[in-house]
Design a protein around this motif. Structure first.
Motif, PDB file in Angstrom:
ATOM      1  N   GLY A 102      -8.496  18.866  -1.856  1.00  0.00           N
ATOM      2  CA  GLY A 102      -8.627  18.113  -3.090  1.00  0.00           C
ATOM      3  C   GLY A 102      -8.418  19.019  -4.280  1.00  0.00           C
ATOM      4  O   GLY A 102      -8.088  20.200  -4.134  1.00  0.00           O
ATOM      5  N   ALA A 103      -8.623  18.482  -5.474  1.00  0.00           N
ATOM      6  CA  ALA A 103      -8.424  19.281  -6.681  1.00  0.00           C
ATOM      7  C   ALA A 103      -9.329  20.513  -6.680  1.00  0.00           C
ATOM      8  O   ALA A 103      -8.933  21.578  -7.112  1.00  0.00           O
ATOM      9  CB  ALA A 103      -8.677  18.432  -7.914  1.00  0.00           C
ATOM     10  N   HIS A 104     -10.556  20.365  -6.189  1.00  0.00           N
ATOM     11  CA  HIS A 104     -11.462  21.513  -6.066  1.00  0.00           C
ATOM     12  C   HIS A 104     -12.519  21.246  -5.002  1.00  0.00           C
ATOM     13  O   HIS A 104     -13.605  21.784  -5.050  1.00  0.00           O
ATOM     14  CB  HIS A 104     -12.137  21.825  -7.407  1.00  0.00           C
ATOM     15  N   LEU A 158     -22.122  14.607 -17.075  1.00  0.00           N
ATOM     16  CA  LEU A 158     -21.409  15.883 -17.108  1.00  0.00           C
ATOM     17  C   LEU A 158     -19.988  15.732 -16.548  1.00  0.00           C
ATOM     18  O   LEU A 158     -19.760  14.963 -15.617  1.00  0.00           O
ATOM     19  CB  LEU A 158     -22.138  16.933 -16.266  1.00  0.00           C
ATOM     20  N   SER A 159     -19.078  16.479 -17.118  1.00  0.00           N
ATOM     21  CA  SER A 159     -17.770  16.631 -16.493  1.00  0.00           C
ATOM     22  C   SER A 159     -17.886  17.672 -15.384  1.00  0.00           C
ATOM     23  O   SER A 159     -18.876  18.418 -15.320  1.00  0.00           O
ATOM     24  CB  SER A 159     -16.740  17.100 -17.524  1.00  0.00           C
ATOM     25  N   PHE A 160     -16.865  17.762 -14.536  1.00  0.00           N
ATOM     26  CA  PHE A 160     -16.936  18.789 -13.512  1.00  0.00           C
ATOM     27  C   PHE A 160     -16.889  20.183 -14.117  1.00  0.00           C
ATOM     28  O   PHE A 160     -17.543  21.111 -13.638  1.00  0.00           O
ATOM     29  CB  PHE A 160     -15.814  18.646 -12.484  1.00  0.00           C
ATOM     30  N   ALA A 161     -16.098  20.334 -15.187  1.00  0.00           N
ATOM     31  CA  ALA A 161     -15.972  21.651 -15.814  1.00  0.00           C
ATOM     32  C   ALA A 161     -17.320  22.174 -16.290  1.00  0.00           C
ATOM     33  O   ALA A 161     -17.544  23.390 -16.332  1.00  0.00           O
ATOM     34  CB  ALA A 161     -14.990  21.584 -16.975  1.00  0.00           C
ATOM     35  N   GLU A 162     -18.225  21.272 -16.666  1.00  0.00           N
ATOM     36  CA  GLU A 162     -19.552  21.682 -17.129  1.00  0.00           C
ATOM     37  C   GLU A 162     -20.553  21.847 -15.993  1.00  0.00           C
ATOM     38  O   GLU A 162     -21.609  22.452 -16.182  1.00  0.00           O
ATOM     39  CB  GLU A 162     -20.113  20.642 -18.095  1.00  0.00           C
ATOM     40  N   LYS A 199     -24.639  25.262 -28.304  1.00  0.00           N
ATOM     41  CA  LYS A 199     -23.305  25.344 -27.727  1.00  0.00           C
ATOM     42  C   LYS A 199     -23.320  25.644 -26.233  1.00  0.00           C
ATOM     43  O   LYS A 199     -22.269  25.700 -25.605  1.00  0.00           O
ATOM     44  CB  LYS A 199     -22.495  26.407 -28.463  1.00  0.00           C
ATOM     45  N   THR A 200     -24.494  25.859 -25.665  1.00  0.00           N
ATOM     46  CA  THR A 200     -24.602  26.086 -24.224  1.00  0.00           C
ATOM     47  C   THR A 200     -24.151  24.838 -23.478  1.00  0.00           C
ATOM     48  O   THR A 200     -24.384  23.708 -23.916  1.00  0.00           O
ATOM     49  CB  THR A 200     -26.045  26.431 -23.839  1.00  0.00           C
ATOM     50  N   GLY A 201     -23.517  25.021 -22.342  1.00  0.00           N
ATOM     51  CA  GLY A 201     -23.070  23.872 -21.557  1.00  0.00           C
ATOM     52  C   GLY A 201     -24.232  23.087 -20.970  1.00  0.00           C
ATOM     53  O   GLY A 201     -25.263  23.648 -20.589  1.00  0.00           O
ATOM     54  N   GLY A 202     -24.065  21.777 -20.904  1.00  0.00           N
ATOM     55  CA  GLY A 202     -25.123  20.934 -20.342  1.00  0.00           C
ATOM     56  C   GLY A 202     -25.448  21.278 -18.908  1.00  0.00           C
ATOM     57  O   GLY A 202     -26.608  21.192 -18.481  1.00  0.00           O
TER      58      GLY A 202
END
Length: 512
Positions: A102-104, A158-162, A199-202
């Protein structure tokens, strides 16, 4: 003393970069791509890889010795991660990886000790992480394996990037590697973010909060939330009960293995203090053939021991790595005395109901005249109705016959009639005329008994609520979050609901 691992960024392991589209299917007469074969040596064995990209058949890596194949792993892609002695017995181990393509996601890792014949020490679903890392964390004996737990990937907006995985520590015990994360609080704490800003990621904030829960610091976790920037504070306030429920089995799900259950047996369960306050236990269902057995697993003298069978239920789906039963422990509920009761989803009769139980090491007792049991009736009736309404969407393939449509409507009518009496105690003006016949989503993950006295009780839980309409084309209907509060009193006839309310629940990380 343990050797501290690198910071949490270590957990964001290298993800395979794959094309977003796959080649069009070949015509039947077009020849297949040739399979690439290669070999390498680990200990007394040859590791034979057969690879052909993402074409059929699946890639395969095999353990071969003297012309005989002793074990193999196959998947869309495979690899040999490392070969080294991690158990300290002088015999090397080999870590094999399978990747689904898959993508990741998703990686599955299998660890073999290269004895004669090889012994499987671990099968671990690594989700988005591409390896397990050996490290000496307690200063002695076999190496631990650092892994990652992705239970919060995409969670709570959350997005996956986060998304950030939780660390997992696998220890060698009883001839196999098992999840022993809770025995390494210093390792877990060492991976936390040092400073949180707006600014910290969730995902980092969520992982830090969950880590404090994992190491048994709920008070510190709450203090951590109160010091966060406002948007994180309200977000974790919104999803806090769900997060605490999601962390319920962290580091405990391998307790059945440590008590002697074969690691090939599928399992599921809940952690809690069932037999008394302050006791850490695991209420686990373990599959075996066409059934699953419930036991209470407890720590005793440095070991994990299993109690006698508390219940045996049929397994609806028998698969090596997945346990599907019609009787499932859903949530623990802390009582005023400090022990936990358990709420169960029971579908053994064909219908569905929620049932509350009290657990002891040797017995499972259904609660009847109890505020949790009465609340379970309310929740079960609304959830059952929502599932029937959600399943009534019109765009099916093939289209439903007239008789099928009539049966769907009959089930909705029966469920609505069963749920309707609860409207008499609904005390939410904006939802007083709640359209039961359109209730398409009523779900929850956790609940708290916020008042638990001899004659008065209150249950509070986050629920997702939504309604179907003529455009509904799926049984999965997105909804809005509410706080459901149930007020109960005990009278001459026993416990009864006095009122229940639904109020909008606020605090999304990203508002629409």
């Amino acid at each position: 003393m343990f050797t501290a691992p690198p910071p949490r960024s270590w957990l964001l392991l290298t993800l395979a970069l794959l094309p977003l589209t796959l080649p069009a299917a070949r015509a039947q007469d077009e020849p297949r791509a040739p399979v690439k074969t290669s070999t390498q040596t680990c200990g007394a064995y040859t590791l034979r890889l057969a690879e052909n990209g993402f074409d059929d058949p699946e890639d395969r890596v095999s353990l071969v010795r003297g012309g005989a194949t002793y074990a193999s792993v196959s998947d869309t892609a495979v690899s040999v991660d490392w070969c080294r002695d991690v158990t300290g017995d002088g015999v090397p181990e080999v870590l094999l990886a399978g990747f689904s393509g898959g993508a990741h996601c998703c990686f599955t890792h299998t660890l073999y000790s290269l004895t004669t014949p090889p012994r499987k020490l671990l099968t671990y679903f690594s989700a988005h992480s591409d390896t397990l890392t050996p490290r000496q964390l307690d200063g002695k004996g076999p190496l631990e394996l650092l892994a990652a737990d992705w239970r919060f990937a995409y969670a709570y907006g959350l997005s996956f990037a986060e998304s950030i995985p939780l660390p997992v520590v696998l220890s060698y015990s009883g001839g196999q590697y098992v999840d022993n994360s809770r025995a390494f609080p210093g390792v877990l704490r060492g991976l936390m973010t040092k400073t949180v800003t707006d600014k910290t990621g969730g995902g980092e904030v969520l992982a830090d909060y969950a880590t404090l829960l994992a190491i048994g610091k709920p008070g510190e976790a709450q203090a951590f939330v109160q010091k966060l920037p406002a948007r994180f504070r309200t977000w974790l306030g919104n999803y806090g009960p769900d997060i605490r429920r999601a962390m319920n089995d962290y580091g405990l799900s391998d307790w059945p293995l440590r008590a002697g259950v074969p690691f090939s047996a599928p399992r599921r369960g809940l952690g809690g203090s069932f037999s008394g306050p302050g006791v850490r236990e695991y209420l686990g269902l373990v599959g075996g053939g066409a059934q699953a057995t419930l036991r209470l697993y407890r720590a005793q003298g440095g070991q994990i021991v299993a109690g006698p069978p508390l219940m045996t239920v049929p397994a609806r789906q028998v698969e090596p790595d997945y346990l599907d039963t019609a009787w499932v422990p859903l949530a623990t509920v802390r009582r005023a005395g400090g022990r936990d009761d358990v709420l169960v989803r029971d579908e053994r009769s064909g219908g569905m109901r929620y049932v509350a139980y009290r657990v002891s090491p040797t017995r499972l007792t259904e609660l009847t005249d109890d505020p949790l049991a009465v609340t379970a009736g309310l929740l079960g009736d609304l959830n059952t109705l929502a599932k029937h309404v959600g399943a009534s969407y019109t765009q099916t393939t093939p289209p439903r016959t007239a008789a099928q449509k009539a049966e769907v409507q009959r089930r909705i009518d029966v469920a609505a009639a069963r749920a309707k009496p609860w409207l008499a105690t609904l005390d939410s003006p904006e939802l007083k005329n709640l359209p039961l016949e359109r209730l398409g989503n009523f779900t929850f993950d956790s609940l708290d008994l916020t008042v638990d006295r001899a004659d008065q009780a209150q249950v509070a839980l986050p629920v997702t609520l939504s309604f179907a309409d003529d455009k509904t084309n799926s049984e999965y209907i997105d909804g809005d979050r509410y706080t459901l509060t149930v007020n109960l009193q005990r009278g001459a006839q026993g416990w009864a609901v006095q009122s229940w309310t639904l109020s909008p629940r606020k605090g999304e990380l990203y508002e629409d």
